[in-house]
Design a protein around this motif. Structure first.
Motif, short mmCIF file in Angstrom:
data_model
loop_
_atom_site.label_atom_id
_atom_site.label_comp_id
_atom_site.label_asym_id
_atom_site.label_seq_id
_atom_site.Cartn_x
_atom_site.Cartn_y
_atom_site.Cartn_z
N SER A 40 -27.58 53.28 36.05
CA SER A 40 -28.52 52.16 36.00
C SER A 40 -29.93 52.70 35.77
CB SER A 40 -28.47 51.39 37.31
OG SER A 40 -29.48 50.43 37.34
N ILE A 41 -30.67 52.05 34.87
CA ILE A 41 -32.09 52.37 34.70
C ILE A 41 -32.96 51.14 34.96
CG2 ILE A 41 -31.77 54.37 33.21
CD1 ILE A 41 -32.24 52.59 30.81
N ILE A 42 -32.35 50.05 35.37
CA ILE A 42 -33.10 48.83 35.65
C ILE A 42 -34.00 49.00 36.88
CG2 ILE A 42 -32.93 46.36 36.16
CD1 ILE A 42 -30.35 46.29 34.64
N GLN A 43 -33.60 49.88 37.80
CA GLN A 43 -34.43 50.07 38.99
C GLN A 43 -35.83 50.55 38.63
OE1 GLN A 43 -31.84 52.09 38.36
NE2 GLN A 43 -32.70 54.15 38.30
N ILE A 44 -35.99 51.16 37.46
CA ILE A 44 -37.33 51.59 37.03
C ILE A 44 -38.25 50.39 36.92
CG2 ILE A 44 -38.64 52.60 35.12
CD1 ILE A 44 -36.17 54.42 34.63
N THR A 45 -37.78 49.31 36.32
CA THR A 45 -38.60 48.10 36.18
C THR A 45 -38.94 47.51 37.54
OG1 THR A 45 -37.43 47.68 34.10
CG2 THR A 45 -38.74 45.88 34.99
N VAL A 46 -37.97 47.52 38.45
CA VAL A 46 -38.20 46.98 39.80
C VAL A 46 -39.23 47.83 40.53
CG1 VAL A 46 -37.13 46.44 42.01
CG2 VAL A 46 -35.89 45.97 39.89
N VAL A 47 -39.10 49.15 40.46
CA VAL A 47 -40.04 50.04 41.15
C VAL A 47 -41.43 49.93 40.53
CG1 VAL A 47 -40.56 52.44 41.72
CG2 VAL A 47 -38.22 51.62 41.91
N VAL A 48 -41.52 49.87 39.22
CA VAL A 48 -42.84 49.72 38.57
C VAL A 48 -43.50 48.42 39.04
CG1 VAL A 48 -43.99 49.30 36.36
CG2 VAL A 48 -42.36 51.17 36.57
N THR A 49 -42.74 47.36 39.13
CA THR A 49 -43.29 46.08 39.63
C THR A 49 -43.81 46.25 41.05
OG1 THR A 49 -41.66 44.87 38.30
CG2 THR A 49 -42.77 43.65 40.04
N ALA A 50 -43.02 46.88 41.91
CA ALA A 50 -43.42 47.07 43.30
C ALA A 50 -44.67 47.93 43.42
CB ALA A 50 -42.27 47.68 44.09
N VAL A 51 -44.80 48.92 42.55
CA VAL A 51 -45.95 49.82 42.58
C VAL A 51 -47.20 49.12 42.04
CG1 VAL A 51 -46.89 51.89 41.45
CG2 VAL A 51 -44.66 51.98 42.55
N VAL A 52 -47.06 48.41 40.94
CA VAL A 52 -48.22 47.80 40.29
C VAL A 52 -48.66 46.52 41.00
CG1 VAL A 52 -49.03 46.73 38.14
CG2 VAL A 52 -47.69 48.82 38.06
N LEU A 53 -47.69 45.69 41.41
CA LEU A 53 -48.03 44.37 41.96
C LEU A 53 -47.83 44.26 43.46
CD1 LEU A 53 -46.52 42.13 39.13
CD2 LEU A 53 -48.91 42.83 39.43
N GLY A 54 -46.88 45.01 44.03
CA GLY A 54 -46.65 44.95 45.47
C GLY A 54 -45.19 44.73 45.81
N PRO A 55 -44.84 44.94 47.10
CA PRO A 55 -43.44 44.82 47.52
C PRO A 55 -42.85 43.42 47.34
CG PRO A 55 -44.76 45.90 49.21
CD PRO A 55 -45.70 45.42 48.16
N LYS A 56 -43.63 42.36 47.53
CA LYS A 56 -43.07 41.00 47.37
C LYS A 56 -42.65 40.76 45.93
CE LYS A 56 -46.47 38.67 49.08
NZ LYS A 56 -47.37 37.61 49.54
N GLU A 57 -43.52 41.16 45.01
CA GLU A 57 -43.20 40.98 43.58
C GLU A 57 -42.03 41.89 43.18
OE1 GLU A 57 -46.18 41.33 44.91
OE2 GLU A 57 -47.42 39.66 44.20
N GLY A 58 -42.01 43.11 43.74
CA GLY A 58 -40.88 44.01 43.49
C GLY A 58 -39.57 43.41 43.99
N ALA A 59 -39.64 42.76 45.16
CA ALA A 59 -38.44 42.11 45.71
C ALA A 59 -38.00 40.96 44.81
CB ALA A 59 -38.73 41.60 47.12
N LEU A 60 -38.95 40.21 44.26
CA LEU A 60 -38.60 39.09 43.37
C LEU A 60 -37.91 39.59 42.10
CD1 LEU A 60 -38.66 36.08 42.67
CD2 LEU A 60 -40.94 36.46 41.69
N VAL A 61 -38.46 40.64 41.49
CA VAL A 61 -37.84 41.19 40.28
C VAL A 61 -36.48 41.80 40.63
CG1 VAL A 61 -38.10 42.93 38.46
CG2 VAL A 61 -40.05 41.52 39.12
N GLY A 62 -36.38 42.45 41.80
CA GLY A 62 -35.08 42.96 42.26
C GLY A 62 -34.08 41.84 42.48
N PHE A 63 -34.56 40.70 43.00
CA PHE A 63 -33.67 39.55 43.19
C PHE A 63 -33.13 39.05 41.85
CE2 PHE A 63 -33.18 34.91 43.24
CZ PHE A 63 -32.13 34.80 44.14
N VAL A 64 -34.00 38.98 40.83
CA VAL A 64 -33.54 38.55 39.49
C VAL A 64 -32.49 39.51 38.98
CG1 VAL A 64 -34.27 38.21 37.09
CG2 VAL A 64 -35.69 37.33 38.96
#
Length: 195
Positions: A40-64
């Motif tokens: 899996s390489i999708i976790q990169i997008t989730v981690v980038v979201t969490a780093v750039v925008l924050g844990p809540k946004e990272g959780a939302l992208v992870g949920f999707v």
């Protein structure tokens, strides 16, 4: 000025969600097939979201990501075990949400103490390992509780294979994520800070 910043953050969040959707459905963009499993390489997008925008946004992208993964388990499984395992949202959705949460928390806590690059790389390692350990550990845990329909499989014979997958998939995923996350997140976080 604040509404402009919020609009920018919302557009970035929408972009990350769109990227996860594309990675989830287009072959070889989010999953690289290796035998009966997939790297899996999708976790990169989730981690980038969490780093750039924050844990809540990272959780939302992870949920999707998890939600699409759960739906795919019913209509277009990525591996033979997906039909048995990923139909359970505790394995397909929850670990992906936690990837965003923990990667974001790790980054935002470490960033206070050191430069931004190393916390980004470490958040990448944490996110990738969370995904691997929680999915495979969840499979074992739910099987042990009898919550997975794997009664026809010899899980004791499958366990060394799962541990091998953890090593052969999890470690390369963690290294790759640790390298790529800072390359993408560092320029984006600088742009986000200026908005």
């Amino acid at each position: 000025m604040k509404s402009r910043s919020n609009a920018y953050r919302l557009s970035l969040l929408s972009l990350f969600i769109a990227i996860v959707l594309v990675q989830s459905v287009v072959p070889f963009l989010g999953y690289i097939p290796v035998g009966p499993f997939s790297l899996s390489i999708i976790q990169i997008t989730v981690v980038v979201t969490a780093v750039v925008l924050g844990p809540k946004e990272g959780a939302l992208v992870g949920f999707v990501w998890g939600l699409v993964n759960w739906i795919r388990a019913f209509v277009w499984p990525t591996s033979p075990l997906a039909i048995y395992v990923l139909v359970n949202p505790l394995i397909s959705v929850l670990p992906r949400v936690l990837v965003g949460v923990f990667a974001g928390i790790v980054y935002w806590q470490l960033k206070k103490k050191t430069s931004k690059i190393w916390p980004m790389a470490f958040a990448g390692v944490v996110g990738a390992m969370m995904n691997t350990v929680l999915v495979l550990g969840g499979m074992w845990g739910l099987y042990t509780l009898g919550w997975l329909p794997l009664d026809r499989l010899n899980i004791s014979a499958l366990m060394p294979y799962l541990l091998g997958i953890m090593g052969t998939n999890g470690i390369p995923e963690a290294i790759f994520t640790a390298i790529v996350v800072p390359l993408i997140a560092h320029p984006l976080s600088r742009l986000t800070a200026k908005k």
